[in-house]
Write an enzyme that holds these catalytic residues in place. Structure first.
Site, PDB file in Angstrom:
ATOM      1  N   GLY A  77       0.916  -1.202   0.001  1.00 60.49           N
ATOM      2  CA  GLY A  77       0.190  -0.069   0.150  1.00 60.49           C
ATOM      3  C   GLY A  77       0.697   1.184   0.106  1.00 60.49           C
ATOM      4  O   GLY A  77       0.301   2.553  -0.149  1.00 60.49           O
ATOM      5  N   GLN A  78       2.166   1.061   0.066  1.00 58.54           N
ATOM      6  CA  GLN A  78       2.989   2.197   0.208  1.00 58.54           C
ATOM      7  C   GLN A  78       2.891   3.082  -1.182  1.00 58.54           C
ATOM      8  O   GLN A  78       2.751   2.465  -2.268  1.00 58.54           O
ATOM      9  CB  GLN A  78       4.401   1.843   0.151  1.00 58.54           C
ATOM     10  CG  GLN A  78       4.622   1.291   1.516  1.00 58.54           C
ATOM     11  CD  GLN A  78       6.294   0.769   1.808  1.00 58.54           C
ATOM     12  OE1 GLN A  78       7.211   1.297   1.357  1.00 58.54           O
ATOM     13  NE2 GLN A  78       6.183  -0.531   2.382  1.00 58.54           N
ATOM     14  N   GLY A  79       3.013   4.383  -0.924  1.00 57.77           N
ATOM     15  CA  GLY A  79       2.436   5.329  -2.018  1.00 57.77           C
ATOM     16  C   GLY A  79       3.560   5.116  -3.446  1.00 57.77           C
ATOM     17  O   GLY A  79       2.766   5.032  -4.531  1.00 57.77           O
ATOM     18  N   ARG A  80       4.703   4.731  -3.231  1.00 59.51           N
ATOM     19  CA  ARG A  80       5.311   4.405  -4.376  1.00 59.51           C
ATOM     20  C   ARG A  80       4.885   3.221  -4.968  1.00 59.51           C
ATOM     21  O   ARG A  80       5.634   2.899  -6.366  1.00 59.51           O
ATOM     22  CB  ARG A  80       7.048   4.376  -4.131  1.00 59.51           C
ATOM     23  CG  ARG A  80       7.487   3.068  -3.262  1.00 59.51           C
ATOM     24  CD  ARG A  80       8.694   3.443  -2.608  1.00 59.51           C
ATOM     25  NE  ARG A  80       8.588   3.549  -1.040  1.00 59.51           N
ATOM     26  CZ  ARG A  80       9.664   3.245  -0.376  1.00 59.51           C
ATOM     27  NH1 ARG A  80      11.057   3.240  -0.837  1.00 59.51           N
ATOM     28  NH2 ARG A  80       9.849   3.537   0.893  1.00 59.51           N
ATOM     29  N   TYR A  81       4.240   2.055  -4.395  1.00 56.80           N
ATOM     30  CA  TYR A  81       3.885   1.014  -5.048  1.00 56.80           C
ATOM     31  C   TYR A  81       2.591   0.987  -5.718  1.00 56.80           C
ATOM     32  O   TYR A  81       2.192  -0.109  -6.019  1.00 56.80           O
ATOM     33  CB  TYR A  81       4.266  -0.222  -4.061  1.00 56.80           C
ATOM     34  CG  TYR A  81       5.787  -0.349  -3.770  1.00 56.80           C
ATOM     35  CD1 TYR A  81       6.584  -0.886  -4.981  1.00 56.80           C
ATOM     36  CD2 TYR A  81       5.961  -0.482  -2.210  1.00 56.80           C
ATOM     37  CE1 TYR A  81       7.960  -1.048  -4.273  1.00 56.80           C
ATOM     38  CE2 TYR A  81       7.485  -0.260  -2.041  1.00 56.80           C
ATOM     39  CZ  TYR A  81       8.236  -0.861  -3.133  1.00 56.80           C
ATOM     40  OH  TYR A  81       9.459  -0.959  -2.768  1.00 56.80           O
TER      41      TYR A  81
END
Lengths: 186, 584
Positions: A72-76
């Site tokens: 869920g991290q922004g970059r993924y």
């Protein structure tokens, strides 16, 4: 599908395979939920932030789930859309205690619902309003209001209050999902 | 660009995460910071609240949308920074609040240390006057007169106590003297701005020194653990805002905006300013973007400078500036300046280009962009009316460069698809650069040789009479030949001219050399009569092409002199291809 497979399917020996996408912001509890749904001997003790995605499998009474547990991290998050095509159902996890980022969750949900691979398909979406054990957590009704879930007209959806740490509310959600997939299949 | 386009543009960039118009927060950018005070990876919002200016000063901590901690401050805060002061695990930053001459350091939100700036030199005369007052030698009125005398003559200014005393009414003097005379006279400066400077590493979690600007026109750098003064730098004026970059042990640069309207740049090697930027109006905001400094001026302008003080650009603003902050998104490589304006807008400038306008419900007084909670692109704004707003930059937001200023069209900056230099090309270029003289010499030599060869050939041709112009002085002749007809029969006309001044030419004959398999000629050899100088004599002869293969050949014409074997003139006639067939 061979004759034997068909036979096994009729007899209920072989379970139908279904691909599910597990989405949601970072730290909302996606991996913890999937971990809880796995058989107890396959569960891991420590959950770390997911990088990229994990593929997990678990079975219910009639279906065999293959879950794409996305990071869920922004970059993924831009990876999500590459898996929409394969998903036959979506589990969307929300951190009910993170009021500040509820808008971000709504934004990601809207992007998901407007994506061409999802927009015109009638795929069931299961929402988990997670972290109900946290004191300042919002109720599932409040979460569905903030995410404007009532605007989803063309897809079956269901929201469940859950506490993934203790496994509360997860079975209810998965049962609903299983019913939905079965009715869609037949 | 229309305002409606603006609004829809903003909706695609920023999400409204939180807005509380009655948060009862009265603060400025210098007293707002974001730090992971719990050590749990979630950044909290730390605010030094100024209250109503005389009471209600508080240190407030927000987590998400909720206020989680509140502790009373003794005096008005002028600056607040979070910094890592030691290497203990977990790495929880401390909070330093500057107010008056003190710095209060909080650890785990509990008071931990109080640092006091060193006192200043006190006027000896003033001290003497107060001593007399203490010993009862002078009455309050005499004290006032003496102090006024000291104030007007001495070069060391009076202490705050004496100045306060001079401002008192007559009836309050006695009380003031009896209350204060026992204490020694002190002169104390106050802190005007505060910043942090990493001690020895550039890492995000390195230990940081505190950098303090004081009213006494000094800048102090404090050791993070012992709170001793590591370095003292002096400025020509009192600092109001500053920006610090670098590491104390390696190299650092402190950019300070001062009250005299200048900006000074201090560096590690000297205690005096290295560069000075003189502004046309007072600075109201100072932000560093990369290596450049962006200054907001009181005359509604934004100016960009290099780190050496060279002016790069100026942008005009629609309203006075209230506050400024840097916007740095290292994950996307985006750096810009946020400018809070008095017309309830926050403008985002990238270099001198306005890339985003955020409309706010109230005038913004405090701005901070950074990681809040678990979101990297959060913008925290406090308003004049005491409100708190948090906006989150969308993951998909893009800022397009809209350069309003006239200039070259964008097509001009499109790079042409020039192929790469090959290794051969580079080697050749190098060789040419190294051996330029030798190559020039070789070329000159070859050129001379070519010229010599050409001259030799020309002379030989002239001597052998191979040219249609005779250069012999005894028989100056010129000849040209014309072929007429389509074939197979051609008419060949030779025009011969004597170019001598007065002498006629005698005894000339013309002979043709040709392929007898191809052509037949009626008169392959004839004599030329006497040639008078001047007129052109045409001699005609008929040539018949005997071949039907459609090929042609060259017929050579020789002009001969009786008794000589070498021809006087030679002409080569390229015969055209015969268009018809010979009748047989």
């Amino acid at each position: 599908m061979g004759l034997f497979d068909k036979l096994a399917g009729w007899l209920g020996l072989k379970k139908k395979e279904v691909n599910v996408l597990c989405l949601g912001l970072d730290n909302s509890g996606k991996t913890t939920i999937i971990n809880q749904l796995k058989p107890s001997n396959a569960q891991t003790q420590d959950i770390v932030p997911t990088i990229g995605f994990n593929i997990e499998k678990f079975k219910t009474s009639s279906l065999s789930f293959t879950v794409f547990d996305m990071s869920g991290q922004g970059r993924y998050r831009n990876l999500w859309e590459h898996y929409y095509k394969e998903g036959q159902a979506i589990i969307f996890v929300i951190d009910s205690a993170d009021k500040l980022r509820m808008v971000v969750a709504k934004e990601e949900l809207d992007t998901l619902l407007n994506h061409p691979d999802v927009k015109h398909r009638r795929i069931p979406i299961l929402f988990f309003a997670n972290k109900m054990d946290v004191r300042e957590a919002l109720s599932s009704v409040k979460v569905s209001q903030l995410l404007c879930l009532e605007n989803i007209k063309d897809k079956p959806w269901h929201i469940c209050a859950s506490d993934a740490l203790r496994g509360e509310g997860l079975q209810e959600g998965v049962d609903w999902l299983q019913d939905q997939i079965r009715t869609l299949r037949t | 660009m229309s305002s409606s386009a603006d609004v829809s543009g903003e909706a695609s960039k920023w999400l409204d995460a939180h807005y509380d118009p009655v948060a009862n927060l009265y603060t400025f950018t210098s007293c707002v910071d974001l730090a992971d005070l719990g050590g749990d990876g979630e950044n909290k919002l730390v605010i030094g609240d100024l209250g109503d200016g005389s009471c209600g000063m508080k240190l407030k901590v927000y987590r998400g949308t909720a206020l989680v901690s509140e502790s009373t401050l003794l005096d008005l805060p002028t600056g607040l920074v979070s910094f890592l002061m030691d290497l203990h695990e977990p790495r929880i930053p401390a909070v330093a609040v500057a107010s008056g001459p003190f710095i209060y350091v909080y650890k785990n939100l509990r008071p931990y240390f109080k640092f006091t700036l060193p006192g200043l030199e006190v006027n000896a005369l003033e001290q003497d006057v107060w001593r007399q007052a203490r010993e009862g030698q002078i009455d309050p009125l005499a004290l006032k007169e003496l102090l006024e005398g000291v104030r007007d003559t001495a070069d060391v200014p009076l202490s705050a106590r004496s100045l306060r005393y001079l401002a008192l009414e007559r009836e309050d003097m006695q009380e003031f003297v009896s209350l204060h005379k026992a204490q020694p006279v002190r002169r104390q400066t106050v802190i005007t701005c505060i910043g942090t400077l990493r001690k020895s590493t550039a890492d995000e979690d390195g230990v940081s020194c505190l950098v303090i600007g004081a009213e006494s026109s000094d800048v102090y750098i404090l050791d993070p653990e012992a709170f001793t003064i590591l370095s003292k730098l002096s400025l020509p004026s009192a600092p109001t805002m500053m920006d610090v970059t670098g590491q104390f042990d390696v190299e650092f640069r402190i950019t300070v905006a001062c009250r005299n309207g200048n900006i000074y740049i201090l560096r590690r090697e000297s205690t005096k300013p290295k560069y000075c930027i003189e502004l046309s109006s007072h600075p109201v905001g100072l932000v560093r973007v990369g290596k450049n400094v962006v200054v907001g001026c009181a005359e509604e302008q934004l100016q960009g400078f290099t780190q050496k003080g060279k002016k790069l650009w100026t942008a005009s603003l629609p309203a006075p500036i209230t506050t400024m902050a840097a916007m740095d998104l290292p994950t996307r490589g985006f750096q810009a300046v946020l400018v809070g304006l008095a017309n309830c807008e926050v403008h985002l400038y990238r270099e001198k280009n306005l890339v985003s306008v955020i409309k706010t419900p109230d005038v913004v007084t405090g701005l901070r962009f950074g990681r809040y909670g678990r979101e990297d692109g959060a913008l925290v704004m406090t308003t004049k009316g005491g409100g708190l707003a948090v906006k989150i930059l969308k993951r998909t937001a893009t800022f397009d460069e809209r350069d309003g200023a006239p200039g070259p069209p964008p097509a001009q900056s499109v790079r042409l698809n020039v192929p790469k230099k090959t290794k051969l090309y580079v080697d050749q270029t190098l060789r040419e650069r190294e051996h330029a003289a030798a190559m020039h010499r070789a070329f000159q030599m070859d050129l001379s040789r070519v010229r010599l060869a050409a001259a030799k050939a020309y002379v030989k041709a002239l001597e052998a009479g191979l040219t249609p112009v005779s250069a012999r002085p005894s028989v100056p002749l010129k000849m040209n030949a014309v072929v007429q007809g389509l074939g197979p029969a051609f008419k060949l006309t030779l025009n011969v001219q004597n170019t001598a001044a007065c002498r006629p030419i005698l005894n000339l004959t013309v002979s043709f050399l040709y392929d007898v398999g191809l052509y037949s000629m009626r008169t392959p050899y004839f004599r030329i009569p006497l040639l008078v100088p001047g007129p052109v004599y045409p001699f005609e002869t008929l040539v018949e092409c005997t071949s039907d293969k459609g090929i042609s050949d060259v017929i050579k014409v020789f002009v001969l002199h009786d008794g000589k074997t070498a021809p006087l003139l030679t002409a080569h006639i390229n015969m055209p291809v015969s268009e018809g067939l010979a009748l047989t």
